[in-house]
Scaffold this active site. Structure first.
Site, PDB file in Angstrom:
ATOM      1  N   ASP A 110       4.849   2.015   9.259  1.00  0.00           N
ATOM      2  CA  ASP A 110       5.138   0.599   9.419  1.00  0.00           C
ATOM      3  C   ASP A 110       5.802  -0.009   8.192  1.00  0.00           C
ATOM      4  OD1 ASP A 110       2.985   0.766   7.736  1.00  0.00           O
ATOM      5  OD2 ASP A 110       1.638  -0.453   8.948  1.00  0.00           O
ATOM      6  N   LYS A 161      -8.315  -5.404  -4.125  1.00  0.00           N
ATOM      7  CA  LYS A 161      -7.804  -6.759  -4.315  1.00  0.00           C
ATOM      8  C   LYS A 161      -8.663  -7.496  -5.340  1.00  0.00           C
ATOM      9  CE  LYS A 161      -6.338  -7.016   0.525  1.00  0.00           C
ATOM     10  NZ  LYS A 161      -6.534  -7.706   1.806  1.00  0.00           N
ATOM     11  N   ASP A 219       6.555  -4.489   4.664  1.00  0.00           N
ATOM     12  CA  ASP A 219       5.539  -4.050   5.623  1.00  0.00           C
ATOM     13  C   ASP A 219       5.768  -4.818   6.912  1.00  0.00           C
ATOM     14  OD1 ASP A 219       3.284  -3.681   7.176  1.00  0.00           O
ATOM     15  OD2 ASP A 219       1.865  -3.925   5.539  1.00  0.00           O
TER      16      ASP A 219
END
Length: 356
Positions: A110, A161, A219
């Site tokens: 993707d 993250k 993406d």
């Protein structure tokens, strides 16, 4: 050289685009997205590709066959149950022929990228790496896990993250693996390369390199990104050997009919046998095969899926219209609306909801 292309995801963030079609097979700039990735791999010297399939696996083989149309040899290995990125790679490795020390390219299914695969392969060979990751730089890495490097380009950590990332370099979804490293991934188990395989290699002191390339990267996981990727390929912001026509303001495929008073621009792609009537405007949008856009409709930054009908004077801005849906005349949809597969919307409706 061999490659594995990970194409097993269900593409839930893209629904209803992916109700009938797996994400890598969605048309992007006139051809299935996977065609752009495979053309890039072939240009880098790949001759044999193993597709790691799962969701709607039959769709890939029906279009690609054995790969002859793209000058490749293609085999298919299907996951019966989701195995994560590492498990999918291990499962697909049954279709490889590479020896233990040979490199194998791994692509996420993707990601649209213009990075230099050849340079990534050379870095991998020069350092005798077990794995070499393609890393890109983003303006704000808080939404991503980040990958710091030492002064020699070796990966030092894989960080989740965080509110204040230590680097703006992130994993961009293309890897070079030494074949023997793939064979050490547990077979038949759910494994994440990001959370298990790569950190495990670092803990063992294995050479894991980062190849940094700031070329185009996107993406395609959301409808907005999907439209942007198609638009960028049509306009030539990113080059692709698989583009089925010259770059420019629009790409019109064979059999499509565009009235002389209609305006199609902004990198729009119009699929085969689609019809765009008088006075219609299509700006920066993806119009799939067999779509009918009636007179004076206005489509901006949207995806209209195969066989759908958009009524006269209807307005779509940043919308997704599923396969076979029918939208009547004088309809105005709220930006971001998603019209489900085969849905029917009456004339003169003003829709303020985002999922129909």
């Amino acid at each position: 050289m061999e490659a594995i292309l990970l194409v097993g995801g269900m593409g839930t963030r893209l629904r209803p685009l992916t109700v009938n079609t797996p994400k890598p097979m969605l048309p992007v700039a006139g051809v299935p997205f996977i065609a752009h990735q495979l053309a890039q791999a072939r240009a880098a010297g790949v001759t044999h590709v193993v597709l790691a399939t799962s969701y709607r696996a039959e769709v890939f083989e029906a279009w690609l066959g054995h790969g002859d149309r793209l000058g490749l040899e293609v085999d298919y290995v299907t996951e019966e149950e989701p195995l994560g990125t590492g498990g999918a790679i291990r499962n697909a490795s049954s279709g490889l022929r590479a020896d233990a020390d040979e490199p194998v390219l791994i692509f996420n299914g993707d990601v649209l990228s213009g990075h230099d695969i050849g340079a990534q392969l050379r870095l991998h060979a020069e350092h005798g790496a077990d794995v070499t990751l393609y890393l890109t730089e983003v303006a704000d890495a808080r939404a991503f896990g980040c990958v710091p490097l030492d002064d020699h380009g070796r990966v030092t950590a894989f960080l989740e993250k965080m509110p204040e990332p230590v680097t703006n370099r992130i994993n961009a979804g293309c890897y070079v693996f030494r074949r023997s490293v793939i064979d050490r991934i547990p077979e038949g188990k759910v494994v994440s390369v990001e959370r298990e395989t790569f950190p495990g290699l670092l803990a063992d002191g294995a050479p894991v390199m980062g190849y940094v390339d700031t070329a185009y990267w996107l993406d395609l996981g959301t409808p907005e990104a999907f439209v942007q990727g198609s638009r960028d390929l049509v306009t030539g912001a990113l080059a692709s050997p698989a583009l089925p026509g010259p770059t420019g303001e629009r790409l019109i495929l064979d059999g499509a009919s565009v009235h002389e008073t209609a305006r199609v621009f902004g990198g729009s792609a119009v699929g085969r046998d689609a019809m765009i009537e008088a006075g219609a405007v299509v700006d920066g949008s993806v119009i799939q095969d067999g779509v009918q856009i009636r007179d004076s409709a206005r489509i901006v930054g949207s995806v209209v899926c195969a066989g759908a009908v958009i009524g006269p004077r209807t307005r779509l801005d940043g919308c997704v219209v599923g396969d076979g849906a029918q939208i009547g005349a004088d309809v105005e949809l709220a930006p971001g609306s998603r019209v489900w597969t085969n849905a029917v919307l009456a004339d003169r409706a003003v829709r303020l909801t985002s999922d129909l």
